[in-house]
Design a protein around this motif. Structure first.
Motif, PDB file in Angstrom:
ATOM      1  N   ARG A   1      70.076  54.394  16.308  1.00 24.11           N
ATOM      2  CA  ARG A   1      71.089  53.463  16.987  1.00 24.11           C
ATOM      3  C   ARG A   1      71.851  54.098  18.199  1.00 24.11           C
ATOM      4  O   ARG A   1      72.723  53.360  18.807  1.00 24.11           O
ATOM      5  CB  ARG A   1      72.026  53.135  15.749  1.00 24.11           C
ATOM      6  CG  ARG A   1      71.324  52.315  14.646  1.00 24.11           C
ATOM      7  CD  ARG A   1      70.823  50.983  15.415  1.00 24.11           C
ATOM      8  NE  ARG A   1      69.966  50.203  14.243  1.00 24.11           N
ATOM      9  CZ  ARG A   1      69.029  49.378  14.591  1.00 24.11           C
ATOM     10  NH1 ARG A   1      68.935  49.103  15.868  1.00 24.11           N
ATOM     11  NH2 ARG A   1      68.473  48.511  13.763  1.00 24.11           N
TER      12      ARG A   1
ATOM     13  N   VAL B   1      65.879  53.849  12.018  1.00 17.87           N
ATOM     14  CA  VAL B   1      65.917  53.509  13.392  1.00 17.87           C
ATOM     15  C   VAL B   1      67.204  54.288  14.190  1.00 17.87           C
ATOM     16  O   VAL B   1      68.221  53.943  13.535  1.00 17.87           O
ATOM     17  CB  VAL B   1      66.166  51.859  13.620  1.00 17.87           C
ATOM     18  CG1 VAL B   1      66.171  51.341  14.954  1.00 17.87           C
ATOM     19  CG2 VAL B   1      65.433  50.991  12.664  1.00 17.87           C
TER      20      VAL B   1
ATOM     21  N   GLY C   1      66.686  52.234  19.344  1.00 20.02           N
ATOM     22  CA  GLY C   1      65.990  51.110  18.790  1.00 20.02           C
ATOM     23  C   GLY C   1      64.419  51.702  18.286  1.00 20.02           C
ATOM     24  O   GLY C   1      63.476  51.163  17.716  1.00 20.02           O
ATOM     25  N   GLN C   2      64.408  53.098  18.423  1.00 19.65           N
ATOM     26  CA  GLN C   2      62.978  53.759  18.068  1.00 19.65           C
ATOM     27  C   GLN C   2      62.919  54.050  16.703  1.00 19.65           C
ATOM     28  O   GLN C   2      64.196  54.448  16.142  1.00 19.65           O
ATOM     29  CB  GLN C   2      62.624  55.071  18.990  1.00 19.65           C
ATOM     30  CG  GLN C   2      61.355  55.579  18.767  1.00 19.65           C
ATOM     31  CD  GLN C   2      61.414  56.702  19.793  1.00 19.65           C
ATOM     32  OE1 GLN C   2      62.147  57.081  20.642  1.00 19.65           O
ATOM     33  NE2 GLN C   2      60.270  57.076  20.094  1.00 19.65           N
ATOM     34  N   ASN C   3      61.839  53.882  16.026  1.00 19.68           N
ATOM     35  CA  ASN C   3      61.632  54.297  14.558  1.00 19.68           C
ATOM     36  C   ASN C   3      61.308  55.650  14.349  1.00 19.68           C
ATOM     37  O   ASN C   3      60.361  56.300  15.223  1.00 19.68           O
ATOM     38  CB  ASN C   3      60.476  53.181  14.012  1.00 19.68           C
ATOM     39  CG  ASN C   3      60.959  51.903  13.935  1.00 19.68           C
ATOM     40  OD1 ASN C   3      62.214  51.656  13.569  1.00 19.68           O
ATOM     41  ND2 ASN C   3      59.987  50.922  14.114  1.00 19.68           N
TER      42      ASN C   3
END
Length: 328
Positions: free
Chosen positions: A70, A68, A82-84
């Motif tokens: 951060r 993720v 917050g993006q994977n």
């Protein structure tokens, strides 16, 4: 953050699990909280100082991972906190956090689990670049996959079948051959029975009706290369993917002349750097295939990140089917 630190590249035993300051991303970088990291053959070579890339000491090994975002550095606009993402950056993966070049991060669609994502880029990008781009594989052709139960081999079976090819998978045990058939291989060769020194060529000839394979996918090298290449079909393409068996083979070039065959180098890493747009399109294609259920990494087992030495030992035993993945 915590990480496996290589301060002296003399082997796995020299790695130590240490607490380090969590870094801030610079321009063009992102900070990733790592959820999973896979073990690849170069990860072993790099801590033995045997890999072509020699990072400055000390470094954290682990070429491929998912997690993720951060924090993002200056100039990063296509990724958000917050993006994977999944990433193959060469180092940094065997840790709880790492800095990665934003341009090397693959945004993950919703529903793409981190364990699969951490085992995805290297094997599928290598195999798709090899089979579709370099070999120009066509539906109805026959592909011989050497080392077929390993990471890139299992990916090659799935992608060759998706392209409409007939697949002959060669692996070193009955268990591994059974896995290859589960993945879609039409025929298998146990090369602990049909060895390169004995009947490997005879078995390839039998399974291809004397014609030989149109494409040979070889991540193994060593003693397998010459008997396989001697078996290739007219206008065949021999894909040089890697040398997992150790020795780099020498091939008599008259064989290429006699078969009208091509020896084709496969270096996905440089393709990605030199042709970034083509690579990005290919990665999007692969992500779509995954989400449609057409391809899926074979995960041999998952282990806690702190068990990295155990994972290296398992990989060294050559018993792994597919990929080993470490999780935080």
């Amino acid at each position: 953050m915590q990480a496996w630190l290589c301060e002296n590249p003399v082997g796995v035993d020299a790695l130590s699990w240490k607490e380090l300051p969590t870094p801030e991303p610079g321009a063009g970088e992102v900070l990733i909280e790592i959820q999973a990291a896979s073990l690849n053959f170069p990860d072993l070579l790099i801590v033995q100082n045997k890999y072509q890339m020699k990072p400055p000491l000390p470094f954290v090994p682990g070429s491929e991972y998912a997690g993720v975002v951060r924090a993002v550095g200056e100039g990063v606009t296509h990724l958000q906190v917050g993006q994977n993402v999944a990433c193959l950056s060469g180092t940094g993966g065997f840790s709880t956090h790492t800095l990665a070049p934003a341009g090397l991060c693959m945004p993950l669609p919703p529903g793409f689990p981190p364990v699969d994502a951490a085992a995805f880029i290297m094997i599928y990008a290598t195999s798709q670049h090899a089979l579709v781009d370099r070999a120009q594989l066509k539906a109805g052709e026959t592909v011989l996959v050497l080392g077929a139960a390993g990471g890139v081999g299992t990916a090659a079976i799935q992608l060759a079948k998706a392209a409409g090819a007939r697949v002959i998978a060669a692996a070193s045990s009955d268990d591994k051959c059974a896995l290859c058939r589960q993945l879609g291989a039409d025929e298998t060769i146990n090369y602990s029975v049909h060895t390169p020194q004995t009947t490997l060529r005879d078995e390839i000839k039998r399974l291809t009706g004397g014609k030989g394979p149109d494409v040979i996918y070889d991540p193994v090298g060593g003693d397998f290369a010459e008997p396989a290449f001697r078996s290739i079909a007219w206008r065949g393409r021999y894909l040089v993917v890697g040398f997992a068996s150790g020795p780099i083979p020498s091939l008599p070039l008259n064989l290429s002349l006699l078969k009208g065959a091509s020896i084709v180098g496969v270096f996905w890493g440089d393709f990605a750097k030199r042709e970034p747009k083509a690579n990005a399109q290919m990665m999007q294609t692969l992500a779509t295939m995954y989400m449609k259920g057409q391809i899926k990494p074979v995960i041999d087992q998952t282990l806690p990140m702190k068990d990295l030495p155990k994972a290296y030992a398992i990989m060294g035993s050559r018993s792994v089917k597919g990929k080993l993945v470490l999780v935080n």
